[in-house]
Design an enzyme around this catalytic site. Structure first.
Site, short mmCIF file in Angstrom:
data_model
loop_
_atom_site.label_atom_id
_atom_site.label_comp_id
_atom_site.label_asym_id
_atom_site.label_seq_id
_atom_site.Cartn_x
_atom_site.Cartn_y
_atom_site.Cartn_z
N ASP A 54 0.79 -1.23 0.00
CA ASP A 54 0.00 0.00 0.00
C ASP A 54 0.82 1.27 0.00
O ASP A 54 0.31 2.34 -0.33
CB ASP A 54 -0.78 0.01 1.32
C1 NOJ Z 1 -1.76 -3.19 5.58
C2 NOJ Z 1 -2.93 -3.12 4.66
O1 NOJ Z 1 -4.14 -3.38 5.39
C3 NOJ Z 1 -2.79 -4.15 3.55
O2 NOJ Z 1 -3.85 -4.01 2.64
C4 NOJ Z 1 -1.48 -4.00 2.83
O3 NOJ Z 1 -1.37 -5.06 1.89
C5 NOJ Z 1 -0.33 -4.07 3.81
N1 NOJ Z 1 -0.53 -3.08 4.84
C6 NOJ Z 1 1.02 -3.85 3.13
O4 NOJ Z 1 1.15 -2.53 2.70
#
Ligand code: NOJ
Length: 736
Positions: A494
């Site tokens: 993200d």
């Molecule tokens: C937490 C987020 O909820 C998830 O969607 C994402 O894949 C991970 N962080 C890694 O960035």
């Protein structure tokens, strides 16, 4: 230092020293009614929606010693005078003769001894119920009689959790708490915000006559609120509470039960209930039901049966006690809890605002839970597909009550308006569900796509199979300069938000893994044309990856819009990313020699004693062109930290290469149960996986945060059972 131990027979973790490095919590009930309870008795409860229908005020950012949402006071009167303590440690911070907090499956139990009194408390939400039941027994351990008062207290919040913190005049002007008295002396305190007077009443009830009660925090703490939760003024003199109703202010519910003189060895039980119903009258039948100790006992047994049914389908017996521990009890429990609560509410994800369920996260959570709760998983799969768009991509998150969805941060005008990975996960999830259940009929269910016409009716519907095919087509058609899938706002990571035009190797790999599932499915269904088409796409995408993204010793992770690689030895920071390697194997793209070199590069450059780092080196300074990853210092979270979610992918890839030994050592080094002896470094609960552990570029290497609600749970469970132990369902049967 140890703070507790695993009681495997009872499927509990037992905390014996309450001064844990962070609060250690447990979940009770479900998202439809429930919340979490910490090991010092604090409790955050909500109904249906943690953001918009919250019941207790729990502020995790306050120091550990502070009262949070709920506690219980015991007041003892003897010849020496009056003494007030809490069996929960917070907020009175007593020195106990004995302290035990048992974190169980859907319940937490305490046993404390102090001042010659044993207090035993069990807190849980009966299966399907709309109230927290708290069963409190006090036993006189002394040789003489003693007078005991039992005073449970909860503090209410405004139902809109964010508003509670936004206006300290309007909120208290809306809050009220009134006593409903039974002829037999029992009292139920009913609390509501004025605008919900006709529709939502919180209630706090008990099974015993009440000597007095309090509804106002100021009066309870006393001295114009210079009284404290540790020494509430109202309890100090041995007298009664005010028994006045609150028509504004900071509402609490405190019920003073004067149990009278208790003989040596005698035990007396008090049962409280905290819930919400339309009105007191409508709540009364269930309040009466759980006033009965036998009913409470039976409800607890029923909860145990429910969990046993979930867990007993898959139990392992390996030479590793820590692996058995996690795979048999604590890991599947976390998988189920994460599937149910998504990222709504934990000590770290505070449930303010309106995030809802995430398409990517819930898809992966469900993958791990298919063997634990197949029906709930099916419902979630269908709900997720309701938020897939006609073009095949997906909305990023949605509220499961209203089914209103948003694009999350992809609504940022400077980035592309989709996440390049979301829609592909649901393919892995749906096929995992079919493999587990053997039920192919889900593929024929007709589900609308998310796009609506001017009357808010869906523009198009399609079978589940058509949704999955549409997802593949989106990625096949949405590629950039190298013919690789566009990143969109972000992929699984993200926090790397490159400018429009950037391509993502993760999306290419996830596409490859999804294609493999769809090739097998199409072949199984006899659709040879589809199988051949997907084979061709897989071959073509694999060639594009191998021709353009091999960096010499590993695969790069992204191409920027201007064609520069990210995750290459040519970069200053972020030279190698774990996902770029593990997923090249999971996709079936990496030829054997490259697969070995890429995974060896992970071992050499990314592995640490506390887990595999997501990438290295970290970005040292904020760079808006990279995005979120550069908002924290090197070694933290996605910026070179041990972002645990990605560790099991490396384990799975290693098992695919036949290197089970390395996979198991990766598994063991992050197993929280194995960290019980060095928990001062790790800090979060030894019975659940955290989302992140600080990496070796960080001065606090090894410190974990964001426990409970993380995709790590689902993937560690899958890596442990399906890949390291190698027992997995396929479309035609169980493969061992
Ligand atoms: C937490 C987020 O909820 C998830 O969607 C994402 O894949 C991970 N962080 C890694 O960035």
């Amino acid at each position: 230092m140890q703070y507790g131990y695993f009681d495997d027979e009872k499927r509990e973790y037992v905390i014996t020293n309450p001064r844990t490095p962070t609060k250690w919590i447990n979940y009770i009930g479900t998202l439809s009614f429930g919340g979490f309870v910490d090991h010092t008795g604090g409790m955050l409860v909500c109904k249906g929606d943690p953001a918009l229908n919250r019941i207790t005020k729990y502020i995790p950012q306050l120091p550990a010693s502070n009262f949070k949402g709920s506690t219980l006071y015991i007041r003892v009167r003897d010849t020496a005078g009056v003494r007030v303590f809490s069996p929960f440690f917070v907020p009175t911070l007593d020195a106990y003769d004995r302290f035990e907090c048992r974190v169980g499956l859907g319940y937490t139990k305490w046993l404390t001894e102090i001042a010659g009194v044993r207090t035993e408390v069990t807190v849980f939400v009966p299966d399907g119920a709309q109230q927290v039941v708290q069963d409190v027994s006090v036993t006189n351990l002394r040789e003489e009689t003693v007078e005991i008062d039992v005073i449970p207290v909860v503090e209410f919040t405004h139902f809109d959790a964010l508003k509670q913190f936004n206006n300290a005049d309007w909120v208290p002007q809306t809050m009220e708490c009134h006593a409903m008295r039974d002829p037999d002396g029992r009292v139920t305190l009913v609390q509501y915000a004025f605008m919900k007077r006709e529709i939502a009443h919180n209630f706090f009830a008990s099974n015993r006559p009440v000597a007095s009660y309090e509804t106002d925090r100021g009066r309870f703490l006393g001295d114009n609120e210079y009284g404290t939760w540790a020494r509430p003024g109202a309890l100090q003199n041995g007298g009664d509470l005010s028994s006045q109703d609150a028509v504004r202010g900071d509402n609490i519910a405190a019920l003073l039960h004067a149990l009278g003189a208790i003989a040596p060895g005698e035990t007396m039980q008090t049962i409280t209930q905290l819930g919400q119903a339309m009105s007191y009258e409508s709540a009364l039948p269930s309040i009466q039901k759980y006033r009965d100790a036998a009913v409470v006992q039976a409800a607890l047994a029923q909860l145990a049966d429910k969990w046993a049914a979930r867990l007993d389908g898959m139990q392992v017996d390996t030479p590793s006690a820590a692996m058995n521990n996690m795979l048999n009890v604590h890991n599947p429990r976390q998988v189920y809890i994460t599937m149910n609560w998504s990222r709504y509410l934990s000590l770290y994800q505070l449930g303010l605002g309106a995030r809802g369920l995430g398409f990517r996260d819930t898809s992966q959570d469900v993958m791990g839970a298919v063997g634990l709760a197949a029906d709930e998983c099916r419902d979630l799969i269908v709900k997720l597909l309701h938020t897939q768009k006609i073009d095949g991509s997906a909305m990023h998150q949605f509220n499961p009550l209203t089914m209103m969805a948003t694009q999350g941060e992809a609504e940022d005008e400077e980035r592309l308006p989709f996440y390049g990975d979301d829609h592909l996960w649901i393919i892995l999830t749906t096929v995992a569900w079919i493999k587990e259940t053997g039920d192919f009929s889900i593929l024929d269910e007709v589900v609308p796509f998310y796009d609506k016409d001017e009357n808010e009716n869906p523009v198009e519907t399609g079978t589940v199979l058509a949704h999955l095919q549409r997802a593949l087509a989106f990625t096949w058609q949405t590629t950039g300069a190298h013919g690789l899938p566009l990143l969109g706002f972000a992929d699984w990571n993200d926090t790397v938000n490159l400018l429009p035009g950037a391509e993502s190797l993760f999306n290419a790999h996830l596409f490859g893994a999804a294609l493999r599932e769809m090739i097998a499915l199409a072949t199984h269904l006899g659709d040879e044309a589809a199988a051949a088409r997907y084979e061709a796409w897989h071959t073509e995408m694999g060639q594009r990856v191998n021709e353009q993204a091999w960096d010499g010793d590993w695969y790069v992770r992204y191409f920027e819009a201007d064609g520069r690689p990210v995750g290459s030895h040519t970069n200053e920071a972020g030279q190698i990313y774990a996902n770029g390697q593990s997923w090249a194997v999971l996709a079936g793209y990496a030829p054997p020699e490259r697969a070995i070199r890429a995974l060896d590069a992970v071992y050499e450059r990314l592995n640490t004693a506390n887990g595999i780092k997501l990438s290295t080196p970290g970005y040292d300074g904020y760079d808006p062109k990279k995005g979120g990853v550069s908002t924290y210092r090197p070694g933290a979270k996605e910026n070179g930290g041990i972002f645990l979610h990605s560790n099991p992918w490396v384990m799975i890839a290693e098992t695919m290469l036949g290197r089970g030994g390395r996979a198991f050592s990766y598994y063991s080094q992050v197993n929280p149960a194995a960290k019980n002896d060095k928990i001062d470094e790790f800090q979060t609960e030894p019975y659940v996986y955290p989302q992140n552990i600080l990496g070796d570029e960080h001065p606090q290497f090894g410190l974990a945060r964001n426990s409970w609600l993380t995709g790590t749970a689902s993937w560690m469970y899958q890596a442990g059972t399906k890949w390291i132990l190698g027992v997995r369902p396929t479309l035609t049967g169980l493969l061992i």
